[in-house]
Enzyme design. Structure first.
Site, PDB file in Angstrom:
ATOM      1  N   SER A  95     -31.395  34.804 105.542  1.00  0.00           N
ATOM      2  CA  SER A  95     -32.528  35.716 105.449  1.00  0.00           C
ATOM      3  C   SER A  95     -32.598  36.410 104.089  1.00  0.00           C
ATOM      4  O   SER A  95     -32.672  35.766 103.058  1.00  0.00           O
ATOM      5  CB  SER A  95     -32.444  36.729 106.598  1.00  0.00           C
ATOM      6  OG  SER A  95     -33.617  37.489 106.697  1.00  0.00           O
ATOM      7  N   ASP A 224     -39.761  30.641 113.204  1.00  0.00           N
ATOM      8  CA  ASP A 224     -39.246  31.861 112.589  1.00  0.00           C
ATOM      9  C   ASP A 224     -40.389  32.867 112.477  1.00  0.00           C
ATOM     10  O   ASP A 224     -41.346  32.650 111.723  1.00  0.00           O
ATOM     11  CB  ASP A 224     -38.674  31.538 111.208  1.00  0.00           C
ATOM     12  CG  ASP A 224     -37.879  32.682 110.609  1.00  0.00           C
ATOM     13  OD1 ASP A 224     -38.281  33.846 110.794  1.00  0.00           O
ATOM     14  OD2 ASP A 224     -36.870  32.415 109.941  1.00  0.00           O
TER      15      ASP A 224
END
Length: 276
Positions: A95, A224
């Site tokens: 991330s 996502d």
């Protein structure tokens, strides 16, 4: 485990398991090194040295008021790598820390790096623009900051739903996943939480990615809900020479923690470490 003192006097906590070629795990926001426990044990059980640190403002590291930008994060990582004298290391970033890894290479090169893994990473750019229409709208970033300022404990509980795609039918997310996310989020300082949104939302990493010259694995879920795959992973794979992109169908942002996805990622990670 231990602490490394950065060039500006802050303390960076790290855990260090096993022996062998080093694998450095860099956590996402708002997590800390504990998010990588499964992968740390995996590599340590298979002849590698697993290292994971808490970013400044997160977990057990110092929580200064300033320094929440990617140049600083990259230099903190460089301090860790140099202090532990790591060589031929594989860097694994999730991330937000994809930007940390990219900026580290952009500023410090790959002299100590053997391979790179970008998992659900924000690179090359998160923000929605004319050139990046699939990115995250600026208002969504403002909403995150407002949620943190309003009542961060409830915000983290609510945010765990999208982080793990717990709102999808048939998902395998556990309550433990969501509780762990909340627990780690509450160990990030409020100042770090807010400032990191500006950092990961508005920093561009195109030039950093162009400096990658080591084998690179990019893994991203096509469901996502935090870091859109079309704005990030698919573009990163076009920029980094010879990068391998693996798309996990129906998978969330929290791939390394959710049952099923976690085991698949662990197998792909070990295969990448052992290959070549």
């Amino acid at each position: 485990m231990g602490f490394v003192t950065t060039r500006d006097g802050n303390e960076i906590f790290y855990k260090d398991w096993g022996s062998g070629p080093p694998v450095v795990f860099i956590h996402g926001w708002p997590l800390n090194a504990d998010a990588w426990e499964d992968q740390m044990k995996l590599v340590a059980d298979n002849g590698y040295r697993g290292i994971a640190h808490d970013r400044r403002g997160h977990g057990r590291s110092s929580q200064p008021f300033d320094g929440y930008d990617f140049d600083t994060f990259a230099d903190d990582l460089n301090d860790l790598v140099n202090e532990l004298d790591l060589r031929d290391a594989t860097l694994v970033a999730h991330s937000m820390s994809g930007g940390e890894l990219a900026r580290y290479i952009g500023r410090h090169g790959t002299g100590r790096v053997r391979k790179v893994v970008l998992l659900s990473a924000i690179t090359p750019s998160m923000l929605q623009t004319e050139d990046n229409p699939d990115g995250v709208p600026q208002q969504a970033l403002e909403d995150i900051k407002n949620g943190l300022m309003h009542e961060r404990s409830q915000f983290w509980k609510d945010a765990s739903e999208g982080f793990f795609s717990a709102n999808r039918p048939g998902n395998k997310v556990t309550q433990g996943n969501r509780d762990a996310f909340w627990f780690m989020g509450m160990h990030e300082s409020l100042q770090a939480g807010v400032k990191c949104v500006d950092a990961f939302g508005f920093t561009d990493f195109h030039e950093d990615l162009r400096k990658f010259d080591v084998p690179t694995l990019i893994v991203h879920g096509d469901d996502d809900q935090i870091v859109p795959i079309n704005a990030t992973a698919r573009k990163a794979a076009e920029i980094v020479p010879d990068a391998v992109l693996k798309v996990y169908e129906g998978s969330s942002h929290g791939i390394a923690m959710v049952p099923g996805d976690k085991e698949r990622f662990n197998a792909d990670l070990l295969d990448f470490l052992n290959g070549g």
